[in-house]
Design a protein around this motif. Structure first.
Motif, mmCIF file in Angstrom:
data_model
loop_
_atom_site.group_PDB
_atom_site.id
_atom_site.type_symbol
_atom_site.label_atom_id
_atom_site.label_comp_id
_atom_site.label_asym_id
_atom_site.label_seq_id
_atom_site.Cartn_x
_atom_site.Cartn_y
_atom_site.Cartn_z
ATOM 1 N N TRP A 232 0.841 -1.208 0.000
ATOM 2 C CA TRP A 232 0.000 0.000 0.000
ATOM 3 C C TRP A 232 0.874 1.256 0.000
ATOM 4 C CZ3 TRP A 232 -0.526 4.385 2.862
ATOM 5 C CH2 TRP A 232 -1.679 5.150 2.648
ATOM 6 N N ARG A 293 -8.964 -1.151 2.471
ATOM 7 C CA ARG A 293 -7.992 -1.436 1.409
ATOM 8 C C ARG A 293 -8.674 -1.617 0.059
ATOM 9 N NH1 ARG A 293 -3.053 -3.241 4.174
ATOM 10 N NH2 ARG A 293 -2.941 -1.507 5.662
ATOM 11 N N ALA A 393 -4.865 -4.732 -1.506
ATOM 12 C CA ALA A 393 -6.183 -5.163 -1.019
ATOM 13 C C ALA A 393 -6.322 -6.678 -1.096
ATOM 14 C CB ALA A 393 -7.286 -4.490 -1.836
#
Length: 408
Positions: A232, A293, A393
């Protein structure tokens, strides 16, 4: 109502929260003043701008694991206090050097390297001290309060910083941030907290670092969450680099509108942080993190679809609003989860390990995005950003975090 006030009802947490809030607003002022100083007053070349930006993050890669080990060896409150004093002195040197007429880019880089080094130790201590101030069952709520302060600073801070830069000049405005760290140090010095006595002086630093790494990357749920967060940060570092180029150049967004765009992010982050404890209690922190996410790639699909029209600009604002909401919703649940599932004697190492790698990945993402925009353009680079956000994610969604509401 007592549930909501539980963390703040503790005098030590209230003091800690106040200190964090003051330093967050000081940081927001520097976020405006520093680019003005570097670009407009010191007339830095693009490469020099990159070096100045990297100087703040390089210490995380170099010192992160070591700082975590010492945050577990030493009492955390003194580390937090002296790290804030060190940051105040580092920042305070900048306006002094400017006012004496000797400030140069290389001097600024040195001061920011020192600032970053103190920050590495400061963040290792602050994230590890919180579980000593509130019960572990209230960590999500306490982190939510801290996130609310950060979101408020991100929303109001740029306006305050812009006003101070216009009134006092960029170098002098940085003094505000230095003073905020001194206030932070004074408030935290008065914390009443029971910390275990320091361990034996003769320890194996390499073994201690290895212990932090093993807990972070071998734990059933923490390991995939760490991997997802690293990815991320890679995506986010690239995304924020592309955003400025895409919005200001390709979409023709005006400077004031770009400031409003960042303000929208701050406002929705505040909303997300405010509801995070309730959403986390209802869905469980693990599932809440996964939900957030999954929102990020959707937000950046909206960014990629934006066109240089009024409707396109509105779409950009919607995207940043979704990004901020997801960030506010996720962060306190993630931090509370880490703090609640890590033994106190490992907190410093685990927190520093994550932060060190996260910051390094963010810097790498920004560098890669800058190169990619030059080679393939911002639209195609945005597609790559979406793919990396989706990968983050997916890592979380396929992990054991989804299996139980409490993430155990």
């Amino acid at each position: 109502m007592g549930e909501v006030l539980a963390p703040t009802a503790r005098p030590s947490f209230a003091r800690y929260w106040t200190a964090a809030t003051i330093s967050s607003f000081g940081t927001a002022v520097t976020a405006v003043a520093m680019p003005v100083l570097v670009v407009k007053l010191l007339h830095a070349a693009p490469f020099e701008v990159g070096v100045v930006s990297a100087a703040q993050f390089l210490p995380y890669a170099v010192l992160g694991l070591i700082a975590g080990a010492y945050a577990d060896r030493w009492r955390r409150k003194p580390i937090l206090v002296w790290a804030s004093v060190g940051r105040a002195v580092s920042l305070g040197a900048i306006p002094i050097l400017w006012l004496t007429g000797v400030l140069q880019i290389w001097m600024l880089v040195v001061t920011l390297l020192l600032f970053g080094a103190f920050s590495v130790f400061g963040f290792a201590a602050t994230q590890s001290l919180l579980p000593s101030l509130v019960p572990r069952s209230r960590l999500v709520l306490a982190n939510s309060r801290l996130d609310q302060s950060d979101a408020a600073a991100q929303t109001l801070g740029p306006a305050i910083g812009g006003g101070l830069v216009g009134l006092l000049g960029a170098p002098v405005a940085i003094i505000v941030d230095a003073i905020s760290y001194l206030v932070d140090a004074a408030l935290n010095a008065g914390l009443r907290v029971d910390e275990p006595a320091p361990g034996p002086r003769t320890r194996n630093l390499r073994a201690e670092i290895r212990g932090g790494l093993q807990w972070t990357y071998r734990h059933r749920t923490l390991s995939p969450m760490a991997a997802s967060t690293h990815v991320w940060f890679l995506a986010n570092g690239a995304a924020m680099t592309v955003l400025s180029l895409f919005a200001l150049r390709s979409l023709g967004v005006a400077g004031y509108a770009y400031g409003l765009l960042l303000a929208v992010f701050g406002i929705t982050s505040l909303i997300g942080a405010s509801v995070a404890p309730r959403v986390g209690a209802r869905l469980g922190p693990g599932r809440t993190i996964i939900l957030a996410r999954e929102a990020y790639p959707v937000a950046w699909i909206l960014v990629a679809l934006a066109a240089p029209t009024t409707a396109g600009h509105v779409l950009l604002f919607v995207a940043m609003g979704l990004q901020g909401l997801a960030a506010g919703l996720e962060n306190s649940n993630e931090m509370g989860y880490w703090q609640g599932h890590t033994p106190d004697e490992l907190l410093g190492r685990v927190n520093a390990t994550r932060r060190s790698i996260n910051r390094s990945m963010g810097a790498l993402g920004a560098l890669v995005a800058g190169v990619a925009v030059g080679l393939i353009g911002d639209q195609r680079t945005l597609i790559g950003v979406i793919v990396v956000f989706a990968a983050a994610a997916l890592i979380a969604a396929l992990s054991p975090l989804r299996e139980a509401p409490d993430g155990q």
